[in-house]
Design an enzyme around this catalytic site. Structure first.
Site, PDB file in Angstrom:
ATOM      1  N   ASP A 156     -69.480 -26.430  67.747  1.00  0.00           N
ATOM      2  CA  ASP A 156     -68.066 -26.316  68.094  1.00  0.00           C
ATOM      3  C   ASP A 156     -67.920 -26.345  69.618  1.00  0.00           C
ATOM      4  O   ASP A 156     -68.503 -25.505  70.318  1.00  0.00           O
ATOM      5  CB  ASP A 156     -67.514 -25.004  67.539  1.00  0.00           C
ATOM      6  CG  ASP A 156     -65.998 -24.984  67.454  1.00  0.00           C
ATOM      7  OD1 ASP A 156     -65.359 -25.856  68.069  1.00  0.00           O
ATOM      8  OD2 ASP A 156     -65.458 -24.095  66.772  1.00  0.00           O
ATOM      9  N   ASP A 157     -67.187 -27.324  70.128  1.00  0.00           N
ATOM     10  CA  ASP A 157     -66.941 -27.453  71.576  1.00  0.00           C
ATOM     11  C   ASP A 157     -68.203 -27.848  72.353  1.00  0.00           C
ATOM     12  O   ASP A 157     -68.322 -27.520  73.533  1.00  0.00           O
ATOM     13  CB  ASP A 157     -66.400 -26.152  72.179  1.00  0.00           C
ATOM     14  CG  ASP A 157     -64.954 -25.860  71.781  1.00  0.00           C
ATOM     15  OD1 ASP A 157     -64.459 -26.507  70.845  1.00  0.00           O
ATOM     16  OD2 ASP A 157     -64.337 -24.984  72.393  1.00  0.00           O
ATOM     17  N   CYS A 164     -60.110 -28.884  67.844  1.00  0.00           N
ATOM     18  CA  CYS A 164     -60.891 -28.680  66.629  1.00  0.00           C
ATOM     19  C   CYS A 164     -60.266 -29.234  65.349  1.00  0.00           C
ATOM     20  O   CYS A 164     -60.872 -30.063  64.664  1.00  0.00           O
ATOM     21  CB  CYS A 164     -61.163 -27.188  66.439  1.00  0.00           C
ATOM     22  SG  CYS A 164     -62.011 -26.405  67.830  1.00  0.00           S
ATOM     23  N   HIS A 188     -61.441 -27.025  59.867  1.00  0.00           N
ATOM     24  CA  HIS A 188     -60.792 -25.948  60.610  1.00  0.00           C
ATOM     25  C   HIS A 188     -60.132 -25.017  59.595  1.00  0.00           C
ATOM     26  O   HIS A 188     -59.395 -25.466  58.720  1.00  0.00           O
ATOM     27  CB  HIS A 188     -59.742 -26.499  61.573  1.00  0.00           C
ATOM     28  CG  HIS A 188     -59.314 -25.496  62.595  1.00  0.00           C
ATOM     29  ND1 HIS A 188     -58.359 -24.542  62.343  1.00  0.00           N
ATOM     30  CD2 HIS A 188     -59.741 -25.272  63.862  1.00  0.00           C
ATOM     31  CE1 HIS A 188     -58.201 -23.789  63.404  1.00  0.00           C
ATOM     32  NE2 HIS A 188     -59.029 -24.193  64.333  1.00  0.00           N
ATOM     33  N   ASP A 210     -67.541 -31.430  67.285  1.00  0.00           N
ATOM     34  CA  ASP A 210     -66.172 -31.894  67.016  1.00  0.00           C
ATOM     35  C   ASP A 210     -65.529 -32.533  68.244  1.00  0.00           C
ATOM     36  O   ASP A 210     -64.653 -33.379  68.124  1.00  0.00           O
ATOM     37  CB  ASP A 210     -65.296 -30.759  66.471  1.00  0.00           C
ATOM     38  CG  ASP A 210     -65.352 -29.479  67.296  1.00  0.00           C
ATOM     39  OD1 ASP A 210     -66.070 -29.449  68.325  1.00  0.00           O
ATOM     40  OD2 ASP A 210     -64.682 -28.498  66.909  1.00  0.00           O
ATOM     41  N   HIS A 211     -65.951 -32.137  69.449  1.00  0.00           N
ATOM     42  CA  HIS A 211     -65.463 -32.730  70.706  1.00  0.00           C
ATOM     43  C   HIS A 211     -66.236 -32.083  71.839  1.00  0.00           C
ATOM     44  O   HIS A 211     -67.099 -31.229  71.607  1.00  0.00           O
ATOM     45  CB  HIS A 211     -63.951 -32.504  70.889  1.00  0.00           C
ATOM     46  CG  HIS A 211     -63.525 -31.111  70.586  1.00  0.00           C
ATOM     47  ND1 HIS A 211     -63.828 -30.054  71.407  1.00  0.00           N
ATOM     48  CD2 HIS A 211     -62.863 -30.584  69.520  1.00  0.00           C
ATOM     49  CE1 HIS A 211     -63.362 -28.937  70.867  1.00  0.00           C
ATOM     50  NE2 HIS A 211     -62.775 -29.224  69.714  1.00  0.00           N
TER      51      HIS A 211
END
Length: 564
Positions: free
Chosen positions: A36-37, A75, A129, A325-326
């Protein structure tokens, strides 16, 4: 008669060969891990600071996509886009406040596709999410054979768990903790790793193939991580981002004011002016230290799952996919967090490790666990590298095909009624042949919504009803090109003639994307040429043609400059 017999034998041979190909491809188990992130701050992505031995070991036995991009750098929309293989304009999810099956279309998801073909599908941690974006069930029972698991200790992430310099507990950004002092003596990603190993153990005794998705929460803020990981990154060895200032020619609409950081108690004490006021340098260094430490902590959990594959005898039958996710800005352009179209926010790691394809089967120990504290020195050569641009919407068809399933067919131009199709590309061909240089046609397409032309408190996460502008961004090998266009949230329509701002970065000269060339280009000429196009030409195609014109103009001007 003899001719008929020969034809029949030929057909039989071709059929046998086809069956052989299918058999070799076979149905594989899938371990699908998502951080995540997580930006590309990993050793296998040539980051010289971050210590990520377990992911680097995975990459050494994998195909690594160096330039993979998310469709929206936040997200909920990104995960929904990747798991349905539909872009945000098709899922119609730009915030966290709708469920695509009810809001846009009853789209088949990646795990649902596997479930429909006989797989046992399981979710641990953050995959979809949570909340309304996945119908408060993580899309169960559509996507999963059993209810999704969420670590019980995650409920403390937003509570006062971080000890400050005053000795009191706060809701801080920087939150390195003594794990034994935490509720239950644990943390969310520790619990998720434990549950994932438990499920792998159960599945190792079952002949039915499985799809296990494991979503780690880190390095997402707050940086509530075991305090020992900070020792890997001494603060006096930390450096600032190479471009920590807001670029002079950055359009105000493009800037994200990182409100989620500003809401933390330790950041609030810094009295940073809104929206551009810089974070003090000493605190910037601490943020970077804690982010990198969070990556190493998450890497250790990945290592636990990979070593479990070895111990359970699953390595030779299990495809491993690792992604994020990014990305996340770490002070570049004066920005923090995600919420933008820059590479640091949209670029993600994407790694495929496939037995018999990227790694030889039959080895006794494929993924031995690497303890970064006891083995600080390690060296791996990254496996096969793919440098051309790919997208997260490509993950669904590629995972499906490489696991031995039928990949979804490409979606029609309007696909709201199509349950199973892809708006991405099946990247299977990249595993079969060498990459031969630059692919001019390879383009990623990302977007980000804004409520206004200037930064305001909801610029990072506007509700759908408040979105007035959509920033559409193309990333090619050489350029990033972004247009901020008028957007109607009631009709979901973009007005391509309502251009609020533009960005154009030439990556060869400006890899950090700091020098915006857009206003120096002859955009009016481009618009006159493109006005002749038929109205049916879509936005992505239109922007791609604009980029070709812009690139040709820049190259011509550079050629003239060299000539004189």
């Amino acid at each position: 008669m003899a001719l008929l017999v020969r034809k029949w034998l030929c057909l039989l041979l071709l059929h046998a060969l086809a069956l052989g190909v299918v058999a070799r491809r076979g149905k594989k188990n899938v371990l699908f891990m998502m951080a995540d992130d997580l930006r590309t701050s990993l050793g296998c992505y040539m980051d010289g600071v971050v210590k990520s031995p377990n992911i680097d070991q995975l990459a050494s036995k994998s195909q690594v996509f160096l330039n993979a991009y998310a469709q929206q750098a936040v997200c909920g929309p990104s995960r929904t886009s990747m798991l349905t293989s539909r872009r945000p304009d098709t899922t119609r999810l730009y915030d966290f406040s709708s469920y695509w099956r009810a809001h846009a279309g009853n789209y088949t998801t990646l795990p649902q596709h596997f479930k429909s073909t006989g797989y046992t599908t399981m979710s641990v941690g953050k995959i979809f999410h949570p909340g309304i974006a996945s119908n408060y069930t993580d899309d169960y029972p559509y996507s999963w054979s059993i209810p999704a698991y969420h670590p019980p200790s995650f409920k403390y992430e937003k509570e006062k768990m971080c000890k400050g310099v005053d000795g009191q507990l706060h809701v801080n950004l920087l939150c390195a903790v003594n794990v034994t002092e935490q509720p239950g003596g644990t943390l969310p990603d520790l619990e998720s790793a434990e549950e994932a190993v438990r499920l792998l153990t159960i599945r190792s005794n079952d002949s039915k193939p499985f799809f296990l998705a494991v979503g780690f929460h880190k390095p997402h803020i707050p940086f509530r991580i075991p305090e020992e990981y900070l020792s890997l990154y001494p603060i006096d060895e930390m450096t600032l981002a190479p471009d920590p200032n807001v670029p002079e020619l950055l359009p105000p609409v493009a800037y994200n004011p990182w409100m989620d950081l500003r809401m933390r108690e330790d950041v609030q004490k810094l009295n940073i002016s809104f929206p551009y006021g810089p974070i003090p340098k000493h605190f910037q260094l601490q943020i970077r230290q804690h982010y990198f430490a969070a990556v190493s902590y998450m890497d250790a959990q990945v290592g636990k799952l990979l070593s479990a594959l070895d111990e359970l005898g699953l390595s030779d039958s299990t495809m491993v996919v690792f992604a994020s996710d990014h990305g996340w800005s770490l002070g570049e352009h004066g920005e923090w967090a995600k919420y933008s179209n820059y590479d640091v926010a949209t670029r993600v790691p994407l790694i495929f490790s496939i037995p018999g394809v990227t790694r030889a089967p039959g080895k006794k120990s494929t993924f031995p666990f690497i303890d970064v504290f006891s083995q600080p020195e390690y060296k791996f050569k990254t496996g096969k590298l793919i440098r051309n641009v790919v997208e997260l919407v490509d993950v669904f068809p590629t995972v499906s095909y490489m696991a031995g399933l039928r990949a979804p067919e490409p979606c029609p131009d309007v696909s709201f009624k199509e349950e199973l199709c892809t708006e991405g590309d099946n990247l299977a061909f990249t595993f079969r042949r060498r990459e031969h240089g630059k692919d001019e046609e390879a383009i990623s397409f990302s977007q980000y919504p804004r409520p206004a032309d200037k930064p305001q408190v909801d610029s990072d996460l506007p509700y759908l009803k408040d979105i007035k502008i959509m920033g559409y961004s193309l990333r090619s090998w050489d350029y990033r090109y972004t247009l901020w266009l008028g957007f109607n949230p009631l009709t979901y329509q973009v007005n391509a003639s309502d251009v609020h701002a533009g960005e154009l970065y030439m990556l060869e000269d400006d890899p950090g994307q700091d020098n915006n060339l857009y206003n120096g280009s002859d955009y009016s000429l481009i618009m006159r040429k493109l006005a002749k196009l038929h109205h049916s030409v879509g936005l992505r195609k239109s922007m791609k043609m604009q980029l070709l014109y812009l690139a040709a103009g820049i190259k011509a001007n550079r050629g003239k400059a060299r000539h004189f």
